[in-house]
Design a protein around this motif. Structure first.
Motif, PDB file in Angstrom:
ATOM      1  N   THR A  72      -7.842  -4.799  -5.847  1.00 27.84           N
ATOM      2  CA  THR A  72      -6.570  -4.262  -5.839  1.00 27.84           C
ATOM      3  C   THR A  72      -5.648  -4.744  -4.806  1.00 27.84           C
ATOM      4  O   THR A  72      -4.580  -4.399  -4.344  1.00 27.84           O
ATOM      5  N   GLU A 118      -1.495  -1.660  -6.481  1.00 32.78           N
ATOM      6  CA  GLU A 118      -0.857  -1.474  -7.603  1.00 32.78           C
ATOM      7  C   GLU A 118      -1.264  -2.323  -8.959  1.00 32.78           C
ATOM      8  O   GLU A 118      -1.333  -1.573  -9.883  1.00 32.78           O
ATOM      9  N   THR A 119      -2.151  -3.358  -8.453  1.00 35.72           N
ATOM     10  CA  THR A 119      -2.593  -4.075  -9.971  1.00 35.72           C
ATOM     11  C   THR A 119      -3.925  -4.309  -9.628  1.00 35.72           C
ATOM     12  O   THR A 119      -4.572  -4.842  -8.593  1.00 35.72           O
ATOM     13  N   PHE A 120      -4.762  -4.157 -10.579  1.00 36.48           N
ATOM     14  CA  PHE A 120      -6.307  -4.741 -10.869  1.00 36.48           C
ATOM     15  C   PHE A 120      -6.318  -6.312 -10.980  1.00 36.48           C
ATOM     16  O   PHE A 120      -5.590  -6.864 -12.138  1.00 36.48           O
ATOM     17  N   LYS A 157      -9.293   1.352 -10.537  1.00 40.59           N
ATOM     18  CA  LYS A 157      -8.532   0.826 -11.564  1.00 40.59           C
ATOM     19  C   LYS A 157      -9.457   0.063 -12.510  1.00 40.59           C
ATOM     20  O   LYS A 157     -10.489  -0.533 -12.063  1.00 40.59           O
ATOM     21  N   ASN A 158      -9.160   0.324 -13.911  1.00 37.61           N
ATOM     22  CA  ASN A 158      -9.832  -0.504 -14.955  1.00 37.61           C
ATOM     23  C   ASN A 158     -11.444  -0.109 -14.827  1.00 37.61           C
ATOM     24  O   ASN A 158     -12.421  -1.057 -14.938  1.00 37.61           O
TER      25      ASN A 158
END
Length: 345
Positions: free
Chosen positions: A96, A140-142, A271-272
């Motif tokens: 991330t 914020e994002t994987f 995440k994920n």
């Protein structure tokens, strides 16, 4: 029947190997069959090993999960874009951090001939990427990133005053007696002493000679270059499983490599369903969570699963780069085997 050159599987329950089997050939045209003691390329299963060695440094106070990236790279912090300032070690471990998935393709032709040179080249290639801003803000994002784990390996090695390869040997391989463990495609003294990887292109399958560059560049080694036997991979998985089960009520840790809280940190997804080198997801056939990771350099495919509810470790490997078929068949096999085991936890 799987359309693969060779396949091996090992099931460990309660710390003991209860079943192990192999079939197929070390080389599709050699006529030499694989054995249960052969070594297999693990691909991205290496990521959890890099994370494990990093956890050892965290426990000694040499690193911290939440230290910002500039502080993790004190010698070169002024050479990186300021947008990386909020990225931490834990962001990198959980994909991330906003780092790209891979290095530029030309890096595959770069093979430094010793560990010190390799450490230097990692720094140089990482700096090229860190000179640019991240793809997304920290946390914020994987984005699954081989670059991220290469950076972790470099930071851990630099912190310990050694190379990543020597760090893994000292912090993981030697304490767990993983005597078969090494780096790159496994090879022996003679051409067919160990399995060869096989790459698929359309309908053609080609063996890759391990005496040559039959792997990804070692520059990205911390993300996926370790090899070892099925027994040793099971032993490594068992150590993590004991650390995981130590978090259950009434349990005490029988693991010794890391403290229970460190194992928990490495195993908790962000995440994920991704933790630190592990996917942590629920499956009905496992009666709960499974910690797993797979790996492939497009010449091999390996799968490691930890099943806490059944106190089991399951390993499946192949020297065939037919990733889609291997993954589908290995997960079917895992479901068949694991669903039959009694629940213990």
């Amino acid at each position: 029947e799987m359309n693969l050159v060779a396949v091996g599987a090992t099931l460990l329950v309660d710390g003991k190997i209860v079943a192990t089997s192999v079939c197929g050939r070390r080389h599709q045209n050699s006529g030499v069959t694989v054995t249960v003691d052969d070594k297999w390329h693990l691909g991205s299963i290496t990521k959890s090993i890099t994370a494990t060695a990093t956890g050892r440094l965290v426990e000694r106070g040499q690193l911290s999960w939440e230290t910002p990236l500039p502080e993790l790279l004190p010698g070169i912090a002024t050479q990186i874009d300021k947008s990386w300032n909020s990225v931490t070690l834990h962001h990198m471990l959980t994909h991330t951090a906003g780092l790209p998935a891979n290095f530029p393709v030309l890096i595959q032709f770069d093979w430094p001939d010793n560990r010190d040179a390799l450490h230097t080249r990692r720094k140089e290639e990482l700096l090229k990427i860190l000179a640019q801003p991240p793809a997304s803000p920290a946390g914020e994002t994987f984005l699954y990133s081989n670059v991220g784990y290469t950076l972790i390996g470099y930071i851990a090695a630099e912190t310990a005053g050694t190379t990543w390869e020597a760090l893994l040997e000292k912090e993981v391989f030697e304490p767990l007696s993983l005597k078969s463990a090494g780096f790159g495609a496994p090879k022996g003294d003679q051409p067919f002493d160990q399995p060869w990887g096989h790459v698929r292109a359309l309908f053609i399958r080609s063996p890759m000679d391990p005496r040559h560059h039959s792997d990804n560049t070692p520059i990205m080694g911390p993300a996926g270059s370790v090899h070892m036997s099925m027994a040793d991979l099971s032993r490594y998985g068992w150590e993590h499983l004991q650390g995981e089960n130590a978090g259950l009520p009434g349990e005490t840790s029988r693991a010794f490599l890391l403290k229970p809280e460190t194992f928990q940190k490495l195993h908790r997804p962000v995440k994920n369903d991704y933790a630190c080198g592990w996917v942590n997801a629920e499956y009905d056939w496992a009666a709960g969570r499974v910690l797993w990771h797979n790996g492939s350099n497009k010449m091999w495919y390996s799968l490691l699963m930890l099943i806490p509810s059944k106190n089991a470790v399951f390993v499946v490997v192949t020297n065939d780069g037919h990733i889609s078929e291997a993954q589908a068949e290995f997960f079917k096999l895992a479901e068949t085997v694991i669903s039959r085991l009694p629940v213990q936890k």
